[in-house]
Design a protein around this motif. Sequence first.
Motif, PDB file in Angstrom:
ATOM      1  N   MET A   1       0.836  -1.201   0.000  1.00 48.03           N
ATOM      2  CA  MET A   1       0.000   0.000   0.000  1.00 48.03           C
ATOM      3  C   MET A   1       0.871   1.251   0.000  1.00 48.03           C
ATOM      4  SD  MET A   1      -2.997  -1.288  -0.204  1.00 48.03           S
ATOM      5  CE  MET A   1      -4.079   0.096   0.111  1.00 48.03           C
ATOM      6  N   SER A   2       0.232   2.425   0.007  1.00 47.11           N
ATOM      7  CA  SER A   2       0.936   3.661  -0.312  1.00 47.11           C
ATOM      8  C   SER A   2       1.720   4.242   0.864  1.00 47.11           C
ATOM      9  CB  SER A   2      -0.070   4.701  -0.803  1.00 47.11           C
ATOM     10  OG  SER A   2      -1.095   4.899   0.161  1.00 47.11           O
ATOM     11  N   TYR A   3       1.060   4.466   2.021  1.00 50.31           N
ATOM     12  CA  TYR A   3       1.690   5.021   3.217  1.00 50.31           C
ATOM     13  C   TYR A   3       2.437   6.327   2.923  1.00 50.31           C
ATOM     14  CZ  TYR A   3       0.625   0.225   4.532  1.00 50.31           C
ATOM     15  OH  TYR A   3      -0.002  -0.971   4.738  1.00 50.31           O
ATOM     16  N   GLY A   4       1.724   7.275   2.327  1.00 49.71           N
ATOM     17  CA  GLY A   4       2.292   8.597   2.066  1.00 49.71           C
ATOM     18  C   GLY A   4       2.672   8.843   0.622  1.00 49.71           C
ATOM     19  N   GLN A   5       2.650   7.820  -0.212  1.00 45.72           N
ATOM     20  CA  GLN A   5       2.918   7.969  -1.641  1.00 45.72           C
ATOM     21  C   GLN A   5       1.622   7.704  -2.413  1.00 45.72           C
ATOM     22  OE1 GLN A   5       6.032   8.922  -2.698  1.00 45.72           O
ATOM     23  NE2 GLN A   5       6.550   8.996  -0.522  1.00 45.72           N
ATOM     24  N   ASN A   6       1.422   8.429  -3.519  1.00 46.98           N
ATOM     25  CA  ASN A   6       0.200   8.260  -4.297  1.00 46.98           C
ATOM     26  C   ASN A   6       0.326   7.014  -5.168  1.00 46.98           C
ATOM     27  OD1 ASN A   6      -2.305   8.666  -5.408  1.00 46.98           O
ATOM     28  ND2 ASN A   6      -1.683  10.330  -6.748  1.00 46.98           N
ATOM     29  N   GLN A   7       0.068   5.865  -4.539  1.00 49.99           N
ATOM     30  CA  GLN A   7       0.177   4.572  -5.214  1.00 49.99           C
ATOM     31  C   GLN A   7      -1.070   3.742  -4.891  1.00 49.99           C
ATOM     32  OE1 GLN A   7       3.899   3.083  -3.683  1.00 49.99           O
ATOM     33  NE2 GLN A   7       5.115   4.321  -5.072  1.00 49.99           N
ATOM     34  N   PRO A   8      -2.231   4.152  -5.397  1.00 51.29           N
ATOM     35  CA  PRO A   8      -3.472   3.462  -5.044  1.00 51.29           C
ATOM     36  C   PRO A   8      -3.512   2.037  -5.574  1.00 51.29           C
ATOM     37  CG  PRO A   8      -3.846   4.968  -6.871  1.00 51.29           C
ATOM     38  CD  PRO A   8      -2.454   5.233  -6.375  1.00 51.29           C
ATOM     39  N   GLN A   9      -4.144   1.161  -4.788  1.00 45.79           N
ATOM     40  CA  GLN A   9      -4.329  -0.231  -5.193  1.00 45.79           C
ATOM     41  C   GLN A   9      -5.767  -0.680  -4.953  1.00 45.79           C
ATOM     42  OE1 GLN A   9      -1.331  -2.886  -3.540  1.00 45.79           O
ATOM     43  NE2 GLN A   9       0.164  -1.248  -3.501  1.00 45.79           N
ATOM     44  N   GLY A  10      -6.677   0.276  -4.821  1.00 43.47           N
ATOM     45  CA  GLY A  10      -8.062  -0.079  -4.580  1.00 43.47           C
ATOM     46  C   GLY A  10      -8.249  -0.640  -3.187  1.00 43.47           C
ATOM     47  N   LEU A  11      -9.228  -1.525  -3.040  1.00 41.85           N
ATOM     48  CA  LEU A  11      -9.549  -2.148  -1.761  1.00 41.85           C
ATOM     49  C   LEU A  11      -8.812  -3.479  -1.646  1.00 41.85           C
ATOM     50  CD1 LEU A  11     -13.274  -1.220  -2.014  1.00 41.85           C
ATOM     51  CD2 LEU A  11     -11.886  -0.663  -0.010  1.00 41.85           C
ATOM     52  N   GLN A  12      -7.956  -3.583  -0.652  1.00 40.82           N
ATOM     53  CA  GLN A  12      -7.154  -4.783  -0.433  1.00 40.82           C
ATOM     54  C   GLN A  12      -7.667  -5.505   0.806  1.00 40.82           C
ATOM     55  OE1 GLN A  12      -4.385  -5.696  -2.570  1.00 40.82           O
ATOM     56  NE2 GLN A  12      -5.467  -4.156  -3.784  1.00 40.82           N
ATOM     57  N   ALA A  13      -8.151  -6.732   0.633  1.00 43.20           N
ATOM     58  CA  ALA A  13      -8.700  -7.487   1.757  1.00 43.20           C
ATOM     59  C   ALA A  13      -7.631  -7.718   2.819  1.00 43.20           C
ATOM     60  CB  ALA A  13      -9.262  -8.822   1.276  1.00 43.20           C
ATOM     61  N   LEU A  14      -8.021  -7.502   4.075  1.00 44.03           N
ATOM     62  CA  LEU A  14      -7.065  -7.547   5.175  1.00 44.03           C
ATOM     63  C   LEU A  14      -7.432  -8.617   6.208  1.00 44.03           C
ATOM     64  CD1 LEU A  14      -4.586  -6.048   6.405  1.00 44.03           C
ATOM     65  CD2 LEU A  14      -6.224  -4.563   7.593  1.00 44.03           C
ATOM     66  N   LYS A  15      -8.674  -8.576   6.688  1.00 39.00           N
ATOM     67  CA  LYS A  15      -9.115  -9.493   7.740  1.00 39.00           C
ATOM     68  C   LYS A  15     -10.630  -9.425   7.833  1.00 39.00           C
ATOM     69  CE  LYS A  15      -8.270  -5.858  11.171  1.00 39.00           C
ATOM     70  NZ  LYS A  15      -7.514  -5.496  12.397  1.00 39.00           N
ATOM     71  N   TYR A  16     -11.179 -10.215   8.768  1.00 35.64           N
ATOM     72  CA  TYR A  16     -12.619 -10.190   8.997  1.00 35.64           C
ATOM     73  C   TYR A  16     -12.934  -9.398  10.267  1.00 35.64           C
ATOM     74  CZ  TYR A  16     -12.853 -13.818   5.431  1.00 35.64           C
ATOM     75  OH  TYR A  16     -12.752 -14.507   4.253  1.00 35.64           O
ATOM     76  N   LEU A  17     -14.175  -9.028  10.416  1.00 35.77           N
ATOM     77  CA  LEU A  17     -14.593  -8.205  11.537  1.00 35.77           C
ATOM     78  C   LEU A  17     -14.353  -8.900  12.875  1.00 35.77           C
ATOM     79  CD1 LEU A  17     -15.833  -5.436  12.088  1.00 35.77           C
ATOM     80  CD2 LEU A  17     -18.103  -6.466  11.896  1.00 35.77           C
ATOM     81  N   ASN A  18     -14.305 -10.225  12.877  1.00 35.51           N
ATOM     82  CA  ASN A  18     -14.043 -10.956  14.126  1.00 35.51           C
ATOM     83  C   ASN A  18     -12.556 -11.062  14.448  1.00 35.51           C
ATOM     84  OD1 ASN A  18     -13.090 -12.887  12.358  1.00 35.51           O
ATOM     85  ND2 ASN A  18     -14.599 -14.461  12.877  1.00 35.51           N
ATOM     86  N   GLY A  19     -11.702 -10.447  13.612  1.00 31.74           N
ATOM     87  CA  GLY A  19     -10.266 -10.441  13.839  1.00 31.74           C
ATOM     88  C   GLY A  19      -9.502 -11.509  13.098  1.00 31.74           C
ATOM     89  N   ALA A  20     -10.183 -12.483  12.499  1.00 27.88           N
ATOM     90  CA  ALA A  20      -9.496 -13.539  11.750  1.00 27.88           C
ATOM     91  C   ALA A  20      -8.901 -12.970  10.468  1.00 27.88           C
ATOM     92  CB  ALA A  20     -10.474 -14.664  11.420  1.00 27.88           C
ATOM     93  N   PRO A  21      -7.736 -13.442  10.041  1.00 28.07           N
ATOM     94  CA  PRO A  21      -7.155 -12.963   8.785  1.00 28.07           C
ATOM     95  C   PRO A  21      -8.006 -13.384   7.602  1.00 28.07           C
ATOM     96  CG  PRO A  21      -5.910 -14.823   9.626  1.00 28.07           C
ATOM     97  CD  PRO A  21      -6.883 -14.453  10.704  1.00 28.07           C
ATOM     98  N   TRP A  22      -7.995 -12.572   6.546  1.00 29.31           N
ATOM     99  CA  TRP A  22      -8.733 -12.934   5.339  1.00 29.31           C
ATOM    100  C   TRP A  22      -8.148 -14.210   4.754  1.00 29.31           C
ATOM    101  CZ3 TRP A  22      -7.610 -12.188  -0.222  1.00 29.31           C
ATOM    102  CH2 TRP A  22      -8.720 -12.492  -1.016  1.00 29.31           C
ATOM    103  N   ASN A  23      -9.009 -15.163   4.385  1.00 34.76           N
ATOM    104  CA  ASN A  23      -8.549 -16.489   3.962  1.00 34.76           C
ATOM    105  C   ASN A  23      -8.701 -16.718   2.462  1.00 34.76           C
ATOM    106  OD1 ASN A  23     -11.300 -16.696   3.765  1.00 34.76           O
ATOM    107  ND2 ASN A  23     -11.533 -18.299   5.309  1.00 34.76           N
ATOM    108  N   ASN A  24      -8.768 -15.624   1.687  1.00 32.13           N
ATOM    109  CA  ASN A  24      -8.824 -15.698   0.219  1.00 32.13           C
ATOM    110  C   ASN A  24     -10.136 -16.256  -0.314  1.00 32.13           C
ATOM    111  OD1 ASN A  24      -6.061 -14.765  -0.474  1.00 32.13           O
ATOM    112  ND2 ASN A  24      -5.446 -16.604   0.613  1.00 32.13           N
ATOM    113  N   GLN A  25     -11.166 -16.296   0.501  1.00 29.16           N
ATOM    114  CA  GLN A  25     -12.442 -16.810   0.027  1.00 29.16           C
ATOM    115  C   GLN A  25     -13.155 -15.789  -0.859  1.00 29.16           C
ATOM    116  OE1 GLN A  25     -14.753 -18.167   3.402  1.00 29.16           O
ATOM    117  NE2 GLN A  25     -13.966 -20.236   3.174  1.00 29.16           N
ATOM    118  N   THR A  26     -13.685 -16.293  -1.965  1.00 27.42           N
ATOM    119  CA  THR A  26     -14.491 -15.489  -2.884  1.00 27.42           C
ATOM    120  C   THR A  26     -15.685 -16.323  -3.325  1.00 27.42           C
ATOM    121  OG1 THR A  26     -13.253 -16.266  -4.820  1.00 27.42           O
ATOM    122  CG2 THR A  26     -12.471 -14.230  -3.758  1.00 27.42           C
ATOM    123  N   ASN A  27     -16.634 -15.675  -3.963  1.00 29.14           N
ATOM    124  CA  ASN A  27     -17.732 -16.373  -4.623  1.00 29.14           C
ATOM    125  C   ASN A  27     -17.729 -16.009  -6.103  1.00 29.14           C
ATOM    126  OD1 ASN A  27     -19.214 -18.050  -2.719  1.00 29.14           O
ATOM    127  ND2 ASN A  27     -19.671 -16.149  -1.637  1.00 29.14           N
TER     128      ASN A  27
END
Length: 219
Positions: A1-27
């Motif tokens: 991600m950018s962290y101060g530089q203009n380098q957008p990557q859209g929405l990057q999945a990070l984790k779930y609301l319950n704190g579990a890491p995102w497990n690459n699940q899609t439909n």
Amino acid sequence: MSYGQNQPQGLQALKYLNGAPWNNQTNAYLIDSGYANNIFRGDLVYINANGYIKNLADCGIGNFSTPALGVFAGCSYVAPTSVNPIDPASPGKPFWPSGTVTVGQVPATAFIIDDPNTIFEIQSVYASGVIQSNVGTVGFYGWAAPYALVGGIVQGNTTQGTSYASLLTAGTYAQPTYNLFIKALSANPNNVTGVQYNNAEVLINNHYYRQLPSIPSIA
């Protein structure tokens, strides 16, 4: 991600609301052959009246009234080499190129992160960046210069297939159709509060499967 530089990557999945890491699940959903807009990994999408996936940009930039289904994570289709800019021999594609006509006009399969409890990270573009008082508010996402839409066509990184979308504004408490609910500033140690192009953790606010309640302003 950018962290101060203009380098957008859209929405990057990070984790779930319950704190579990995102497990690459899609439909899986479908993109109609010949659909005339790009969809990049990290773009929000919606379902149109015919049941096909489209880029949410088709609904206009800003206060989208159409709920987002989720975030595009790639697709699979077979198309002639002449219209397929990335790895034409493989059906797995990192993005959907605008106007692609598939072999036999068979709809493409789109892989969507559609769980409304997914937390994403996204770059902000407004001058002050994301600050702590933005947490608990909503904003909308879109494309800012030099990554703005060209003739209504979404721009993105065609080498990596990643989105150029960013968080455009924040700080609103009562806009239920805005796209993104700001949960926190990014916990990455490189993320600086109050600096343009810093990052936030967000949930999809106006979600096809669930709408988060509007958060009242509390002094």
